[in-house]
Write an enzyme that holds these catalytic residues in place. Structure first.
Site, PDB file in Angstrom:
ATOM      1  N   LYS A   1      -8.795 -13.389  -3.242  1.00  0.00           N
ATOM      2  CA  LYS A   1      -9.484 -12.325  -2.500  1.00  0.00           C
ATOM      3  C   LYS A   1     -10.436 -11.516  -3.387  1.00  0.00           C
ATOM      4  O   LYS A   1     -11.424 -10.972  -2.904  1.00  0.00           O
ATOM      5  CB  LYS A   1      -8.457 -11.404  -1.831  1.00  0.00           C
ATOM      6  CG  LYS A   1      -7.776 -12.054  -0.620  1.00  0.00           C
ATOM      7  CD  LYS A   1      -6.819 -11.085   0.047  1.00  0.00           C
ATOM      8  CE  LYS A   1      -6.369 -11.605   1.403  1.00  0.00           C
ATOM      9  NZ  LYS A   1      -5.546 -10.641   2.134  1.00  0.00           N
TER      10      LYS A   1
ATOM     11  N   ASN B   1     -11.415 -10.965   2.613  1.00  0.00           N
ATOM     12  CA  ASN B   1     -10.671 -12.017   3.330  1.00  0.00           C
ATOM     13  C   ASN B   1     -11.546 -12.768   4.333  1.00  0.00           C
ATOM     14  O   ASN B   1     -11.086 -13.736   4.932  1.00  0.00           O
ATOM     15  CB  ASN B   1      -9.407 -11.461   4.008  1.00  0.00           C
ATOM     16  CG  ASN B   1      -9.695 -10.729   5.310  1.00  0.00           C
ATOM     17  OD1 ASN B   1     -10.827 -10.331   5.577  1.00  0.00           O
ATOM     18  ND2 ASN B   1      -8.663 -10.554   6.113  1.00  0.00           N
TER      19      ASN B   1
ATOM     20  N   ASP C   1      -8.282  -6.805   6.935  1.00  0.00           N
ATOM     21  CA  ASP C   1      -6.848  -6.454   6.901  1.00  0.00           C
ATOM     22  C   ASP C   1      -6.597  -5.019   7.367  1.00  0.00           C
ATOM     23  O   ASP C   1      -5.658  -4.755   8.117  1.00  0.00           O
ATOM     24  CB  ASP C   1      -6.281  -6.620   5.484  1.00  0.00           C
ATOM     25  CG  ASP C   1      -6.129  -8.079   5.081  1.00  0.00           C
ATOM     26  OD1 ASP C   1      -5.950  -8.927   5.969  1.00  0.00           O
ATOM     27  OD2 ASP C   1      -6.197  -8.355   3.870  1.00  0.00           O
TER      28      ASP C   1
ATOM     29  N   GLY D   1       4.453   0.890  -1.876  1.00  0.00           N
ATOM     30  CA  GLY D   1       3.782  -0.247  -2.507  1.00  0.00           C
ATOM     31  C   GLY D   1       2.332   0.072  -2.804  1.00  0.00           C
ATOM     32  O   GLY D   1       1.755   1.009  -2.231  1.00  0.00           O
TER      33      GLY D   1
ATOM     34  N   ASN E   1       5.185   3.947  -5.473  1.00  0.00           N
ATOM     35  CA  ASN E   1       5.197   2.599  -6.063  1.00  0.00           C
ATOM     36  C   ASN E   1       5.870   2.609  -7.420  1.00  0.00           C
ATOM     37  O   ASN E   1       5.843   3.612  -8.138  1.00  0.00           O
ATOM     38  CB  ASN E   1       3.755   2.086  -6.219  1.00  0.00           C
ATOM     39  CG  ASN E   1       3.705   0.615  -6.551  1.00  0.00           C
ATOM     40  OD1 ASN E   1       4.315  -0.186  -5.850  1.00  0.00           O
ATOM     41  ND2 ASN E   1       3.002   0.245  -7.609  1.00  0.00           N
TER      42      ASN E   1
ATOM     43  N   LYS F   1      -0.901   1.997 -10.489  1.00  0.00           N
ATOM     44  CA  LYS F   1      -1.350   1.321  -9.262  1.00  0.00           C
ATOM     45  C   LYS F   1      -1.211   2.246  -8.052  1.00  0.00           C
ATOM     46  O   LYS F   1      -2.028   2.209  -7.131  1.00  0.00           O
ATOM     47  CB  LYS F   1      -0.557   0.027  -9.050  1.00  0.00           C
ATOM     48  CG  LYS F   1      -1.053  -1.103  -9.943  1.00  0.00           C
ATOM     49  CD  LYS F   1      -0.150  -2.316  -9.892  1.00  0.00           C
ATOM     50  CE  LYS F   1      -0.216  -3.053  -8.568  1.00  0.00           C
ATOM     51  NZ  LYS F   1       0.734  -4.199  -8.544  1.00  0.00           N
TER      52      LYS F   1
ATOM     53  N   GLY G   1       5.252  -7.256  10.568  1.00  0.00           N
ATOM     54  CA  GLY G   1       3.862  -7.498  10.181  1.00  0.00           C
ATOM     55  C   GLY G   1       3.140  -8.564  10.986  1.00  0.00           C
ATOM     56  O   GLY G   1       1.994  -8.899  10.661  1.00  0.00           O
TER      57      GLY G   1
HETATM   58  P1  ATR Z   1       0.409  -7.962  -1.723  1.00  0.00           P
HETATM   59  O1  ATR Z   1      -0.930  -8.527  -2.065  1.00  0.00           O
HETATM   60  O2  ATR Z   1       1.154  -8.738  -0.668  1.00  0.00           O
HETATM   61  O3  ATR Z   1       0.349  -6.515  -1.427  1.00  0.00           O
HETATM   62  P2  ATR Z   1       1.185  -7.598  -4.462  1.00  0.00           P
HETATM   63  O4  ATR Z   1      -0.207  -7.236  -4.761  1.00  0.00           O
HETATM   64  O5  ATR Z   1       1.866  -8.587  -5.362  1.00  0.00           O
HETATM   65  O6  ATR Z   1       1.327  -8.191  -3.012  1.00  0.00           O
HETATM   66  O7  ATR Z   1       2.058  -6.254  -4.400  1.00  0.00           O
HETATM   67  C1  ATR Z   1       3.428  -6.264  -4.357  1.00  0.00           C
HETATM   68  C2  ATR Z   1       3.948  -4.839  -4.227  1.00  0.00           C
HETATM   69  O8  ATR Z   1       5.384  -4.906  -4.189  1.00  0.00           O
HETATM   70  C3  ATR Z   1       3.602  -3.936  -5.403  1.00  0.00           C
HETATM   71  O9  ATR Z   1       3.504  -2.611  -4.945  1.00  0.00           O
HETATM   72  C4  ATR Z   1       4.822  -4.095  -6.310  1.00  0.00           C
HETATM   73  O10 ATR Z   1       5.076  -3.019  -7.175  1.00  0.00           O
HETATM   74  P3  ATR Z   1       4.325  -2.926  -8.622  1.00  0.00           P
HETATM   75  O11 ATR Z   1       2.936  -2.464  -8.316  1.00  0.00           O
HETATM   76  O12 ATR Z   1       5.119  -1.940  -9.381  1.00  0.00           O
HETATM   77  O13 ATR Z   1       4.377  -4.320  -9.187  1.00  0.00           O
HETATM   78  C5  ATR Z   1       5.920  -4.138  -5.275  1.00  0.00           C
HETATM   79  N1  ATR Z   1       7.122  -4.790  -5.811  1.00  0.00           N
HETATM   80  C6  ATR Z   1       7.308  -6.120  -5.993  1.00  0.00           C
HETATM   81  N2  ATR Z   1       8.536  -6.355  -6.516  1.00  0.00           N
HETATM   82  C7  ATR Z   1       9.120  -5.121  -6.665  1.00  0.00           C
HETATM   83  C8  ATR Z   1      10.398  -4.674  -7.169  1.00  0.00           C
HETATM   84  N3  ATR Z   1      11.323  -5.536  -7.603  1.00  0.00           N
HETATM   85  N4  ATR Z   1      10.641  -3.344  -7.159  1.00  0.00           N
HETATM   86  C9  ATR Z   1       9.721  -2.461  -6.724  1.00  0.00           C
HETATM   87  N5  ATR Z   1       8.507  -2.812  -6.254  1.00  0.00           N
HETATM   88  C10 ATR Z   1       8.209  -4.122  -6.220  1.00  0.00           C
END
Ligand code: ATR
Length: 272
Positions: free
Chosen positions: A65, A86, A101, A126, A150, A155, A235
């Site tokens: 993306k 996208n 999105d 997130g 988050n 981020k 979703g």
């Molecule tokens: P997408 O594109 O689907 O949004 P992504 O960019 O990989 O996927 O984002 C995943 C999200 O889930 C992020 O906010 C991530 O937190 P970090 O920014 O700290 O990585 C969160 N996430 C994934 N695994 C996690 C975990 N075990 N605990 C807390 N947050 C998690």
């Protein structure tokens, strides 16, 4: 005949061909929508085919993306802000990158819950790609506050900034104050199925709770939120409406949703 394509890696499980081919057929359009597994080094040549009118539109999914951006002539407001594309199309001989999105999410909120975000308090759990898209869209929809929570704070900050003027970084204490709570983390997906993105004790019956995950259709966290009396949605609708937005952009035609919503759920149930 027009040619549309979704690209990604992996791509096998994409539901986009099923959706778009149904609408193409339903609307009597002379077109086909296919999926293609690609490597990053194929992006440039593939996108050039849009300029040559050999491909009329491309949907882009993980992990390309952002990687497609250097090969595009212009970005829409949404794609520029989130640095994520996208949907690709040709307009006045320019290759445009857009992202549906965020608007797909707003349409899903309206469709599923008749929820208007204007002047509402929102918590987004997130800060990945999905969180960025919905945060940008909710900012445009004039929410009164948008708190991003988050694991990785940097981020959270860059995501919150996308909801201009109202986005802030927060913590768990903010959740009970929210009208809308959205899980945009991957916690609850198949591999992390039992993990909750926030303690469910913070959820209450005055809230709308949306989990962007659709695999499984109902995460344990969403079930627990439902037990707390909250209105809950998964979703699937966002998945559907990001596709209707792309279809309409390419063809100028509306995409009927009612039959497709159930069809997607059945397909996802079959796969689980
Ligand atoms: P997408 O594109 O689907 O949004 P992504 O960019 O990989 O996927 O984002 C995943 C999200 O889930 C992020 O906010 C991530 O937190 P970090 O920014 O700290 O990585 C969160 N996430 C994934 N695994 C996690 C975990 N075990 N605990 C807390 N947050 C998690």
């Amino acid at each position: 005949m027009k040619n549309y394509l979704v690209i990604g890696n992996p791509i096998n499980h994409s539901l986009s061909p099923k959706l778009h081919n149904f609408w193409i057929h339903n609307n009597n359009i002379d077109a086909i929508y296919e999926k293609q597994l690609i490597e990053e080094n194929q992006l440039e040549n593939l996108i050039l085919k849009v300029k040559e009118k050999k491909i009329n539109g491309i949907n882009v999914t993980v992990p390309f993306k952002k990687a497609v951006i250097p090969f595009l002539d212009e970005l829409s407001f949404e794609a520029e802000k989130t640095q994520s594309v996208n949907t690709i199309y040709l307009d006045s001989n320019k290759i445009i990158g857009h992202n549906t999105d965020g608007d797909g999410f707003l349409k899903a909120l309206k469709h599923d819950a008749d929820f208007d975000p204007k002047q509402k308090r929102v918590v987004v759990l997130g800060a990945g790609g999905a969180a960025k898209a919905i945060t940008e869209a909710l900012g445009r929809a004039e929410v009164s506050s948008l708190v991003v929570i988050n694991r990785t704070q940097a981020k959270a900050e860059s995501t919150a900034a996308l909801a201009t003027d109202v986005g802030t970084v927060g913590d768990l204490e903010d959740i009970s104050e929210a009208d809308l709570v959205v899980n945009a983390t991957s916690l609850g997906m198949k591999d992390n199925a039992t993990q909750f993105p926030c303690p469910v004790d913070l959820i209450h019956s005055d809230q709308l709770v949306v989990d962007l995950i659709y695999h499984p259709l109902k995460t344990p966290w969403l079930s627990a939120a439902e037990q707390k009396g909250a209105r809950t949605h998964n979703g699937v609708s966002m998945l559907l409406f990001q596709a209707t937005e792309a279809f309409t952009l390419w063809t100028g035609q509306q995409a009927p949703v009612s039959t497709m919503l159930r069809a997607i759920e059945e397909e996802l149930e079959r796969r689980s």
